[in-house]
Design a protein around this motif. Sequence first.
Motif, PDB file in Angstrom:
ATOM      1  N   GLU A 214      -7.004   8.684  -5.319  1.00  0.00           N
ATOM      2  CA  GLU A 214      -7.231   7.291  -4.940  1.00  0.00           C
ATOM      3  C   GLU A 214      -8.710   6.926  -5.017  1.00  0.00           C
ATOM      4  O   GLU A 214      -9.056   5.757  -5.062  1.00  0.00           O
TER       5      GLU A 214
ATOM      6  N   CYS B 134      -4.262  13.052  -2.032  1.00  0.00           N
ATOM      7  CA  CYS B 134      -4.672  11.649  -2.094  1.00  0.00           C
ATOM      8  C   CYS B 134      -6.045  11.438  -2.713  1.00  0.00           C
ATOM      9  O   CYS B 134      -6.478  10.293  -2.857  1.00  0.00           O
TER      10      CYS B 134
ATOM     11  N   MET C 222       0.841  -1.172   0.000  1.00  0.00           N
ATOM     12  CA  MET C 222       0.000   0.000   0.000  1.00  0.00           C
ATOM     13  C   MET C 222       0.895   1.247   0.000  1.00  0.00           C
ATOM     14  O   MET C 222       1.821   1.346   0.777  1.00  0.00           O
TER      15      MET C 222
ATOM     16  N   TYR D 147      -5.305   8.406   2.224  1.00  0.00           N
ATOM     17  CA  TYR D 147      -6.683   8.422   1.722  1.00  0.00           C
ATOM     18  C   TYR D 147      -7.583   7.576   2.616  1.00  0.00           C
ATOM     19  O   TYR D 147      -8.673   8.005   2.995  1.00  0.00           O
ATOM     20  N   ASP D 148      -7.128   6.375   2.962  1.00  0.00           N
ATOM     21  CA  ASP D 148      -7.923   5.499   3.823  1.00  0.00           C
ATOM     22  C   ASP D 148      -8.156   6.123   5.196  1.00  0.00           C
ATOM     23  O   ASP D 148      -9.224   5.968   5.778  1.00  0.00           O
TER      24      ASP D 148
ATOM     25  N   ARG E 280       0.160   7.453  -0.181  1.00  0.00           N
ATOM     26  CA  ARG E 280      -1.008   8.208  -0.620  1.00  0.00           C
ATOM     27  C   ARG E 280      -2.291   7.433  -0.361  1.00  0.00           C
ATOM     28  O   ARG E 280      -3.279   7.983   0.121  1.00  0.00           O
ATOM     29  N   ARG E 281      -2.270   6.143  -0.619  1.00  0.00           N
ATOM     30  CA  ARG E 281      -3.451   5.304  -0.383  1.00  0.00           C
ATOM     31  C   ARG E 281      -3.766   5.215   1.112  1.00  0.00           C
ATOM     32  O   ARG E 281      -4.914   5.259   1.524  1.00  0.00           O
ATOM     33  N   ARG E 282      -2.719   5.089   1.930  1.00  0.00           N
ATOM     34  CA  ARG E 282      -2.929   4.985   3.374  1.00  0.00           C
ATOM     35  C   ARG E 282      -3.533   6.278   3.924  1.00  0.00           C
ATOM     36  O   ARG E 282      -4.459   6.240   4.735  1.00  0.00           O
TER      37      ARG E 282
END
Length: 98
Positions: free
Chosen positions: A79, A76, A1, A8-9, A4-6
């Motif tokens: 995503e 982010c 992961m 976003y989450d 940026r994805r983290r």
Amino acid sequence: MTARRRIYDILEGGHHQDLLSKLANYAIYSLIFLSVVVIVLESVPSVRQRYATGFGHFEVIIVFVFSVEYMLRLWCCVESPKYASKRWGRLKYLVSPL
């Protein structure tokens, strides 16, 4: 992961939030609440006069924190499938109402 994805989450976790996502949301909600309290307190002339410096420092910190949060959301947002366009995704996010 990816990072940026983290992020976003964490910021946009929705219903599947982990502990860090919940803490981030509670922190943001708390800062919003505190900002409202400060605005109300500043409306009282005697309180504003006595704590003007503290209110000023608090407002600078709040603007900084929310600016960083917004920049992270802008970074982010791609995503999300809604803003996934490499060319126009961030611009679309910038002009979206929420």
